[in-house]
Design a protein around this motif. Structure first.
Motif, mmCIF file in Angstrom:
data_model
loop_
_atom_site.group_PDB
_atom_site.id
_atom_site.type_symbol
_atom_site.label_atom_id
_atom_site.label_comp_id
_atom_site.label_asym_id
_atom_site.label_seq_id
_atom_site.Cartn_x
_atom_site.Cartn_y
_atom_site.Cartn_z
ATOM 1 N N LYS A 161 6.729 -26.915 -15.301
ATOM 2 C CA LYS A 161 6.900 -25.573 -14.444
ATOM 3 C C LYS A 161 5.908 -25.582 -13.131
ATOM 4 C CE LYS A 161 7.864 -22.504 -18.373
ATOM 5 N NZ LYS A 161 7.283 -21.342 -19.146
ATOM 6 N N LYS A 162 6.427 -24.880 -12.116
ATOM 7 C CA LYS A 162 5.488 -24.880 -10.781
ATOM 8 C C LYS A 162 4.264 -24.078 -11.192
ATOM 9 C CE LYS A 162 6.056 -24.549 -6.141
ATOM 10 N NZ LYS A 162 7.157 -24.506 -4.815
ATOM 11 N N PRO A 163 3.306 -24.750 -10.615
ATOM 12 C CA PRO A 163 2.117 -23.981 -10.778
ATOM 13 C C PRO A 163 1.884 -22.658 -9.942
ATOM 14 C CG PRO A 163 1.700 -25.937 -9.358
ATOM 15 C CD PRO A 163 3.205 -25.904 -9.845
ATOM 16 N N THR A 164 1.428 -21.743 -10.526
ATOM 17 C CA THR A 164 1.280 -20.528 -9.703
ATOM 18 C C THR A 164 0.130 -19.887 -10.063
ATOM 19 O OG1 THR A 164 2.127 -19.233 -11.860
ATOM 20 C CG2 THR A 164 3.678 -19.875 -10.389
ATOM 21 N N VAL A 165 -0.511 -18.595 -9.214
ATOM 22 C CA VAL A 165 -1.643 -18.147 -9.454
ATOM 23 C C VAL A 165 -0.956 -16.448 -9.088
ATOM 24 C CG1 VAL A 165 -3.772 -17.363 -8.261
ATOM 25 C CG2 VAL A 165 -3.287 -19.562 -8.383
ATOM 26 N N ASP A 166 -1.398 -15.912 -10.682
ATOM 27 C CA ASP A 166 -1.270 -14.385 -10.611
ATOM 28 C C ASP A 166 -2.222 -13.644 -10.057
ATOM 29 O OD1 ASP A 166 1.339 -15.378 -11.558
ATOM 30 O OD2 ASP A 166 0.884 -15.168 -13.773
ATOM 31 N N VAL A 167 -2.098 -12.756 -9.193
ATOM 32 C CA VAL A 167 -3.123 -11.876 -8.537
ATOM 33 C C VAL A 167 -2.435 -10.532 -9.012
ATOM 34 C CG1 VAL A 167 -4.215 -11.119 -6.794
ATOM 35 C CG2 VAL A 167 -3.796 -13.575 -6.938
ATOM 36 N N HIS A 168 -3.535 -9.700 -9.453
ATOM 37 C CA HIS A 168 -3.093 -8.197 -9.808
ATOM 38 C C HIS A 168 -4.237 -7.444 -9.206
ATOM 39 C CE1 HIS A 168 -2.387 -4.952 -12.943
ATOM 40 N NE2 HIS A 168 -2.185 -4.557 -11.729
ATOM 41 N N ILE A 169 -3.905 -6.595 -8.185
ATOM 42 C CA ILE A 169 -5.076 -5.687 -7.663
ATOM 43 C C ILE A 169 -4.382 -4.267 -7.896
ATOM 44 C CG2 ILE A 169 -5.862 -4.885 -5.488
ATOM 45 C CD1 ILE A 169 -5.095 -7.637 -4.188
ATOM 46 N N ARG A 170 -5.650 -3.504 -8.306
ATOM 47 C CA ARG A 170 -5.525 -1.940 -8.592
ATOM 48 C C ARG A 170 -6.453 -1.398 -7.726
ATOM 49 N NH1 ARG A 170 -6.322 -0.690 -14.818
ATOM 50 N NH2 ARG A 170 -5.558 1.458 -13.965
ATOM 51 N N ILE A 171 -5.915 -0.284 -7.088
ATOM 52 C CA ILE A 171 -6.703 0.641 -6.200
ATOM 53 C C ILE A 171 -6.287 2.027 -6.357
ATOM 54 C CG2 ILE A 171 -6.926 1.194 -3.653
ATOM 55 C CD1 ILE A 171 -6.106 -1.662 -3.005
ATOM 56 N N SER A 172 -7.402 2.794 -6.335
ATOM 57 C CA SER A 172 -7.201 4.192 -6.411
ATOM 58 C C SER A 172 -8.058 5.045 -5.454
ATOM 59 C CB SER A 172 -7.690 4.871 -7.926
ATOM 60 O OG SER A 172 -8.846 4.523 -7.922
ATOM 61 N N GLY A 173 -7.160 5.916 -4.915
ATOM 62 C CA GLY A 173 -8.088 6.887 -3.916
ATOM 63 C C GLY A 173 -7.218 7.836 -3.530
ATOM 64 N N ILE A 174 -7.840 8.655 -2.408
ATOM 65 C CA ILE A 174 -7.250 9.729 -1.785
ATOM 66 C C ILE A 174 -6.506 9.589 -0.406
ATOM 67 C CG2 ILE A 174 -9.043 11.185 -2.989
ATOM 68 C CD1 ILE A 174 -10.335 11.740 -0.425
ATOM 69 N N LEU A 175 -5.612 10.328 -0.127
ATOM 70 C CA LEU A 175 -4.862 10.366 0.944
ATOM 71 C C LEU A 175 -5.903 11.098 2.242
ATOM 72 C CD1 LEU A 175 -2.204 9.810 2.319
ATOM 73 C CD2 LEU A 175 -1.750 12.126 2.163
ATOM 74 N N GLU A 176 -6.561 9.950 2.974
ATOM 75 C CA GLU A 176 -7.594 10.549 3.802
ATOM 76 C C GLU A 176 -7.049 11.168 5.162
ATOM 77 O OE1 GLU A 176 -11.995 8.849 4.656
ATOM 78 O OE2 GLU A 176 -10.415 7.720 5.218
ATOM 79 N N GLU A 177 -5.947 10.578 5.615
ATOM 80 C CA GLU A 177 -5.479 11.222 6.942
ATOM 81 C C GLU A 177 -3.945 10.852 7.185
ATOM 82 O OE1 GLU A 177 -6.487 10.485 11.768
ATOM 83 O OE2 GLU A 177 -7.281 9.108 10.346
ATOM 84 N N GLU A 178 -3.308 11.868 7.700
ATOM 85 C CA GLU A 178 -1.771 11.464 7.931
ATOM 86 C C GLU A 178 -1.676 11.768 9.430
ATOM 87 O OE1 GLU A 178 1.673 13.016 5.204
ATOM 88 O OE2 GLU A 178 0.163 14.562 4.963
ATOM 89 N N LEU A 179 -1.193 10.480 10.076
ATOM 90 C CA LEU A 179 -1.006 10.746 11.294
ATOM 91 C C LEU A 179 0.417 11.293 11.659
ATOM 92 C CD1 LEU A 179 -2.383 7.129 12.438
ATOM 93 C CD2 LEU A 179 -3.371 9.338 12.584
ATOM 94 N N GLU A 180 1.256 11.304 10.824
ATOM 95 C CA GLU A 180 2.509 11.932 10.747
ATOM 96 C C GLU A 180 2.831 12.957 9.656
ATOM 97 O OE1 GLU A 180 7.309 10.848 11.093
ATOM 98 O OE2 GLU A 180 5.955 9.443 11.820
ATOM 99 N N TYR A 181 2.646 14.020 9.789
ATOM 100 C CA TYR A 181 2.544 15.194 8.656
ATOM 101 C C TYR A 181 3.807 15.499 8.275
ATOM 102 C CZ TYR A 181 1.639 19.321 6.045
ATOM 103 O OH TYR A 181 1.383 20.130 4.828
ATOM 104 N N THR A 182 4.095 15.220 6.819
ATOM 105 C CA THR A 182 5.620 15.306 6.290
ATOM 106 C C THR A 182 5.490 16.368 5.381
ATOM 107 O OG1 THR A 182 4.677 13.854 4.298
ATOM 108 C CG2 THR A 182 5.729 12.951 6.344
ATOM 109 N N GLY A 183 4.030 16.943 4.947
ATOM 110 C CA GLY A 183 4.230 18.345 4.092
ATOM 111 C C GLY A 183 4.583 17.854 2.405
ATOM 112 N N THR A 184 4.635 16.640 2.077
ATOM 113 C CA THR A 184 4.926 16.269 0.827
ATOM 114 C C THR A 184 3.857 16.377 -0.194
ATOM 115 O OG1 THR A 184 6.089 14.720 -0.686
ATOM 116 C CG2 THR A 184 4.729 14.048 1.280
ATOM 117 N N THR A 185 4.067 16.774 -1.211
ATOM 118 C CA THR A 185 3.081 16.613 -2.206
ATOM 119 C C THR A 185 3.427 15.433 -3.482
ATOM 120 O OG1 THR A 185 4.032 18.303 -3.522
ATOM 121 C CG2 THR A 185 2.543 18.941 -2.226
ATOM 122 N N ASN A 186 4.496 14.929 -3.218
ATOM 123 C CA ASN A 186 4.931 13.701 -4.158
ATOM 124 C C ASN A 186 4.403 12.559 -3.608
ATOM 125 O OD1 ASN A 186 6.006 12.077 -5.910
ATOM 126 N ND2 ASN A 186 8.185 12.584 -5.617
#
Length: 369
Positions: free
Chosen positions: A270-295
């Motif tokens: 099998k071809k060698p691989t490197v599996d990378v898993h990144i988890r990030i959590s945070g808040i919406l700090e700035e919207e440069l184009e306001y959409t008004g969505t809460t989803n």
């Protein structure tokens, strides 16, 4: 026999009292806070060694910092330090040395013999910070910042996480830098400290990093690449995640927590691989184009895709340059106990595929509803 034993004990005690350990009081010492190493201006010499010495003030209420920068050009650090001592009236003390800066030209040549001297000195802390001064170390050492009450304190606050806290600052300590130089499977890294402005408006900026092979700089990272590398190395949990749309900035996510995991997979057939898993959590700090969505599901998908692209770009670029600052090769060697494990990894690394998975979670929109 008892009397002879008593005489021997008395003689030993007298010798110990008369002998001197060479200790000198604090008022007879100069404390070196920063070491700078540049290329020598004299063609017959290799290095220009500079020591930034803090000069204590008798008035503890004064806000003005006092220091001197003593320098000497030599083919060795030892020779330069010995000659610098002949210029000063007090003993040099390296126990408070917290920053070591290589000039840009020195870092592009060979830093191994320089780190050898730094590691061998028992009075230099192995937790001292190491970096590259751009365009040279002298500019940074001689900088007299108005915000500093203690010489070089701005550098200590920058890299020690006791002052500013930025994901663009790639902090590196002497012991880890030495390990990366000598250990096979993980590439050395250094932050770049760049001098800006002139006169009273002079300051330094730290938002780029450099990746070295076993002796010199091979690749200079952009600010974005430096940020991604910090996240991959798990050195910084807080970061700003920029999300673009059609080439323009759309919104920013301020991460309040992040983690990165990776696994090297090498199996026969099998071809060698490197599996990378990144988890990030945070808040919406700035919207440069306001959409008004809460989803936020759509925003999370966009952020995940763009972070994945940036991580892949960094990993593949490092792979092309045969550099490995994250230590995939070290991880491989730790799980494969063959005599030729290093040679095996050198043959495998150029052909590895990276599988990157990013899990983004937007937990809110700040104080806006």
């Amino acid at each position: 026999m008892r009397h002879l034993f008593k005489r021997i004990v008395i003689l030993i005690s007298i010798v110990l009292v008369l002998s001197s350990c060479g200790y000198k009081d604090i008022d007879k010492r100069f404390f070196v806070v920063t070491i700078g190493i540049d290329k020598a201006e004299n063609e017959n010499k290799k290095y220009k060694i500079m020591l930034k010495v803090a000069v204590p003030s008798p008035d503890i209420k004064t806000e003005q910092q006092t220091f001197i920068v003593s320098e000497y050009e030599s083919n060795s650090v030892t020779g330069a330090v010995r000659m610098i001592k002949s210029k000063l009236s007090k003993e040099l003390d390296f126990s408070h040395t917290k920053m070591i800066l290589f000039g840009e030209e020195v870092a592009q040549d060979d830093v191994r013999e320089l780190t050898d001297w730094l590691i061998r000195r028992r009075d230099i802390q192995k937790i001292a910070w190491v970096g590259i001064g751009k365009p040279n170390a002298e500019n940074i050492l001689r900088m007299n910042r108005l915000t500093e009450e203690i010489p070089s304190n701005a550098l200590f606050l920058t890299f020690g996480n006791t002052g500013t806290d930025s994901v663009y600052i790639l902090s590196e300590r002497l012991f880890d830098f030495r390990k990366r130089i000598t250990e096979r499977g993980i590439s050395p890294i250094l932050p770049i400290v760049e001098s800006k402005g002139k006169g009273e408006r002079e300051y330094f900026e730290v938002n780029h990093g450099a990746v070295l092979d076993d002796k010199k700089v091979r690749m200079v990272l952009t600010s974005e690449e430096t940020k991604i590398l910090n996240i991959m190395l798990k050195r910084m949990e807080e970061a700003d995640i920029r999300v673009d749309k059609d080439g323009e900035e759309l919104f920013y996510i301020a991460s309040e927590g992040s983690s990165a995991k990776y696994k090297v997979k090498v199996k026969k057939g099998k071809k060698p691989t490197v599996d990378v898993h990144i988890r990030i959590s945070g808040i919406l700090e700035e919207e440069l184009e306001y959409t008004g969505t809460t989803n936020f599901k759509e925003y999370e998908k966009m952020a995940e895709q763009q972070v994945k692209q940036r991580v892949l770009h960094l990993l593949t670029t490092l792979q092309k340059e045969n550099l490995d600052p994250i230590g995939f090769g070290l991880s491989y060697r730790a799980t494969h106990f063959n005599k030729n494990d290093w040679e095996e990894w050198l043959a495998i690394y150029p052909h590895i595929d990276f599988n990157v998975d990013v899990d983004m979670k937007i937990e809110g929109s700040g104080l806006l509803k």
